[in-house]
Design an enzyme around this catalytic site. Structure first.
Site, mmCIF file in Angstrom:
data_model
loop_
_atom_site.group_PDB
_atom_site.id
_atom_site.type_symbol
_atom_site.label_atom_id
_atom_site.label_comp_id
_atom_site.label_asym_id
_atom_site.label_seq_id
_atom_site.Cartn_x
_atom_site.Cartn_y
_atom_site.Cartn_z
ATOM 1 N N LYS A 12 0.532 -1.213 -0.325
ATOM 2 C CA LYS A 12 -0.319 -0.235 -0.479
ATOM 3 C C LYS A 12 1.043 1.469 -0.184
ATOM 4 C CE LYS A 12 -3.985 -2.057 2.118
ATOM 5 N NZ LYS A 12 -5.232 -1.569 3.020
ATOM 6 N N TYR A 52 -12.779 -2.164 -3.450
ATOM 7 C CA TYR A 52 -12.931 -1.836 -2.487
ATOM 8 C C TYR A 52 -14.380 -1.548 -2.597
ATOM 9 C CZ TYR A 52 -8.273 -1.896 -0.107
ATOM 10 O OH TYR A 52 -7.243 -2.435 -0.114
ATOM 11 N N ASN A 115 -1.701 0.263 6.499
ATOM 12 C CA ASN A 115 -1.562 -1.255 7.321
ATOM 13 C C ASN A 115 -0.649 -1.979 6.462
ATOM 14 O OD1 ASN A 115 -3.786 -1.378 5.733
ATOM 15 N ND2 ASN A 115 -4.834 -3.196 7.304
ATOM 16 N N HIS A 118 -1.933 -5.335 1.380
ATOM 17 C CA HIS A 118 -3.373 -5.915 1.659
ATOM 18 C C HIS A 118 -3.338 -7.316 1.160
ATOM 19 C CE1 HIS A 118 -7.588 -6.595 -0.258
ATOM 20 N NE2 HIS A 118 -6.626 -7.340 -1.433
ATOM 21 N N GLU A 129 -10.440 -10.096 -7.883
ATOM 22 C CA GLU A 129 -9.023 -9.254 -7.506
ATOM 23 C C GLU A 129 -7.924 -9.379 -8.654
ATOM 24 O OE1 GLU A 129 -10.396 -8.478 -2.990
ATOM 25 O OE2 GLU A 129 -8.089 -9.260 -3.403
HETATM 26 P P1 GDP Z 1 -8.391 -6.667 5.363
HETATM 27 O O1 GDP Z 1 -8.663 -8.028 4.150
HETATM 28 O O2 GDP Z 1 -7.578 -7.050 6.761
HETATM 29 O O3 GDP Z 1 -7.347 -5.922 4.569
HETATM 30 O O4 GDP Z 1 -9.561 -5.991 6.534
HETATM 31 P P2 GDP Z 1 -10.217 -5.510 5.813
HETATM 32 O O5 GDP Z 1 -11.102 -5.984 4.563
HETATM 33 O O6 GDP Z 1 -11.838 -5.407 7.374
HETATM 34 O O7 GDP Z 1 -10.253 -3.993 5.628
HETATM 35 C C1 GDP Z 1 -9.730 -3.558 4.657
HETATM 36 C C2 GDP Z 1 -8.938 -2.595 4.930
HETATM 37 O O8 GDP Z 1 -9.829 -1.017 5.499
HETATM 38 C C3 GDP Z 1 -8.250 -2.228 5.652
HETATM 39 O O9 GDP Z 1 -6.771 -3.586 5.223
HETATM 40 C C4 GDP Z 1 -7.508 -1.345 5.760
HETATM 41 O O10 GDP Z 1 -6.831 -0.919 6.032
HETATM 42 C C5 GDP Z 1 -8.929 -0.708 6.536
HETATM 43 N N1 GDP Z 1 -9.810 -0.292 7.356
HETATM 44 C C6 GDP Z 1 -10.195 -1.166 7.510
HETATM 45 N N2 GDP Z 1 -11.071 -1.141 8.901
HETATM 46 C C7 GDP Z 1 -10.819 0.736 9.259
HETATM 47 C C8 GDP Z 1 -10.939 1.685 9.723
HETATM 48 O O11 GDP Z 1 -11.739 1.276 11.183
HETATM 49 N N3 GDP Z 1 -10.424 2.610 9.775
HETATM 50 C C9 GDP Z 1 -9.818 2.998 8.511
HETATM 51 N N4 GDP Z 1 -9.081 4.264 8.306
HETATM 52 N N5 GDP Z 1 -8.914 1.883 7.243
HETATM 53 C C10 GDP Z 1 -10.038 0.524 7.589
#
Ligand code: GDP
Length: 138
Positions: A12, A52, A115, A118, A129
């Protein structure tokens, strides 16, 4: 039993900007993934919103899209036995504060929004994807 899979990964914009790309690529290779594709790219807003789309009703959607288009990223297709789960294990938990020691998000992530990487969350989504950016590799 062989269960060779492909998964979609992204380094990222936060990790690219902090110059962690080479360290992350080294970790990927050390952990036995074959890197089938590596493509630096700067997403358009439309690409980020499409990628997304599943999160479009979440409160953080706008922030997530803005972040993912804030700078260049690196898109990857990784291949390994059980690649989807193996890559998620190597990344660690979504929130770097909760990611196990030595995982990519523990080492290189700053917070849940920034973080570092992805990874597809299922084989089905990996195909979708990969298909968005590397249709020849699905
Ligand atoms: P992943 O599959 O581990 O990437 O997690 P998710 O599918 O739940 O979320 C997708 C991405 O959205 C995550 O990798 C984070 O970068 C972002 N994200 C998730 N929760 C939050 C949040 O509460 N705030 C923000 N700013 N980004 C979030």
């Amino acid at each position: 039993m062989h269960n060779l899979e492909r998964t979609f990964a992204i380094i990222k914009p936060d990790a690219v900007l902090a110059d962690y790309s080479d360290d992350i690529l080294n970790m990927i290779e050390e952990n036995g993934f074959d890197i089938l594709a590596v493509r630096p790219h700067h997403w358009t807003r439309e690409q980020a919103e499409q990628f997304y789309a599943i999160h479009k009703n979440r409160p953080f959607f706008g922030e997530l899209v803005d972040f993912m288009i804030s700078g260049p990223l690196v898109m990857l297709v990784l291949e390994k036995e059980n690649a989807v789960a193996a890559w998620r294990d190597l990344m660690g938990a979504t929130n770097p504060d909760e990611a196990a020691a030595g995982t990519i998000r523990n080492l290189y992530g700053a917070n849940i929004g920034h973080n570092a990487t992805h990874g597809s969350d299922s084989l089905e989504n990996a195909k979708i994807e990969i298909g968005q950016f590397f249709p020849e590799l699905v």
